[in-house]
Design a protein around this motif. Structure first.
Motif, short mmCIF file in Angstrom:
data_model
loop_
_atom_site.label_atom_id
_atom_site.label_comp_id
_atom_site.label_asym_id
_atom_site.label_seq_id
_atom_site.Cartn_x
_atom_site.Cartn_y
_atom_site.Cartn_z
N GLY A 86 0.82 -1.20 0.00
CA GLY A 86 0.00 0.00 0.00
C GLY A 86 0.86 1.25 0.00
O GLY A 86 2.06 1.20 -0.28
N TYR A 87 0.24 2.36 0.34
CA TYR A 87 0.93 3.65 0.35
C TYR A 87 0.83 4.28 1.74
O TYR A 87 -0.19 4.15 2.43
N THR A 89 0.54 7.89 3.08
CA THR A 89 0.19 9.18 2.50
C THR A 89 -0.13 10.22 3.57
O THR A 89 -0.39 9.88 4.73
N GLY A 95 2.00 10.72 -1.43
CA GLY A 95 2.83 9.69 -0.82
C GLY A 95 3.96 10.28 0.00
O GLY A 95 4.52 11.33 -0.33
N THR A 135 9.50 3.18 2.54
CA THR A 135 8.68 3.55 1.40
C THR A 135 9.53 4.16 0.28
O THR A 135 10.55 4.80 0.54
N TYR A 140 5.20 4.22 -1.56
CA TYR A 140 4.72 2.84 -1.68
C TYR A 140 5.60 1.87 -0.88
O TYR A 140 6.82 2.05 -0.80
N ARG A 226 -4.27 -5.15 0.45
CA ARG A 226 -3.95 -3.73 0.31
C ARG A 226 -4.25 -3.01 1.63
O ARG A 226 -5.34 -3.12 2.18
N ASP A 228 -3.49 0.89 3.03
CA ASP A 228 -2.92 2.23 2.95
C ASP A 228 -2.89 2.86 4.34
O ASP A 228 -3.84 2.72 5.13
N VAL A 230 -2.69 6.36 6.30
CA VAL A 230 -2.90 7.80 6.14
C VAL A 230 -2.49 8.50 7.43
O VAL A 230 -3.04 8.21 8.50
N THR A 237 -5.35 6.94 9.55
CA THR A 237 -5.30 5.64 10.21
C THR A 237 -5.28 5.83 11.72
O THR A 237 -4.53 6.65 12.23
#
Length: 246
Positions: A86-87, A89, A95, A135, A140, A226, A228, A230, A237
């Motif tokens: 995932g990313y 961000t 990113g 990352t 990523y 996946r 991500d 945040v 998150t």
């Protein structure tokens, strides 16, 4: 790259209303661990705000692959092989490059490689349960592991933790470490977990759930999930220790 210390600013303190309360009777150990007096905040020192700085040279060639990073040559960890990707961000979906992501987890039987883990599930001699990745320029990340098993824990008479992977994200300084854990889509144990139940926002568990991603599955090798991460904003998150963010 040299940093200008005149540009260093204190980290934003966490908002205690956005994550689980320190005192949650349904989560038994929080009763003794929760503070009884008002919290005291300290300003950041220059050391905390400026270092350490992590580089790619700190990672080993297999740090991102938990299936082999503790295994004997030619061997592999036992269990359902998965890719988590995932990313990382910011609030605007941009990113975050160069973030160090650490992960740790139980093995496929639900047991940690720790001397104090007394669960009767067997240890896997080829699985250490920890890894890390940085990352890329687009924010990523990806790593390979085995899906962890659920395990019982001495909270109430029959409480079990759902399958989960702990993770932390480091920024540019030591005080910029955010800690949380991810769960897996479709796991019925998520809603039964007393720790998940301490989340004040009913949508928070969904933000902590990795989604099955068949488009990135490696055929005949590993399914993909996946997830991500945040760091700021309305869809950030949930972290256990929000040292900065919304």
């Amino acid at each position: 790259m040299m940093r200008n210390y005149n540009d260093v600013h204190p980290f934003i303190p966490r908002d205690l209303d956005l994550h689980p309360p320190s005192y949650a009777p349904g989560y038994k150990t929080s009763v003794l661990r929760s503070p009884r007096l008002s919290l005291v905040s300290f300003t950041n020192s220059l050391t905390e705000a400026t270092g350490p700085v992590f580089g790619h040279d700190l990672l080993g060639p297999n740090d991102h692959d938990l299936t082999v990073n503790y295994a004997e040559p030619g061997e592999s960890a036992i269990g359902e092989r998965i890719i988590v990707h995932g990313y990382v961000t910011d609030a605007h979906g941009k990113g975050v490059p160069g973030a160090l992501l650490e992960v740790w987890q139980a093995n496929s039987g639900g047991r940690y490689r720790h001397i104090r883990d007394g669960y009767l599930a067997p240890l896997d001699p080829n699985f250490g349960g920890c890894g890390r990745v940085i990352t890329d320029e687009n924010g990523y990340y990806w790593y390979r592991t085995v899906r962890p098993g659920a395990y019982p824990w001495p909270n109430r008479a029959n409480d079990w933790r759902p399958a989960h992977i702990h993770f932390s994200v480091f920024g540019s300084g030591f005080a910029q470490r955010l800690i949380s854990q991810l769960y897996f889509e479709g796991d019925p144990m998520i809603g039964l977990c007393p720790i998940v139940g301490t989340l004040p926002d009913p949508e928070a568990a969904d933000l902590l759930t990795a989604r099955l991603d068949m488009d990135n599955t490696i055929p005949f090798d590993a399914r993909a999930y996946r997830f991500d991460i945040v760091l700021r904003g309305r869809r950030s998150t949930p972290f256990e220790n929000k040292l900065e963010g919304n």
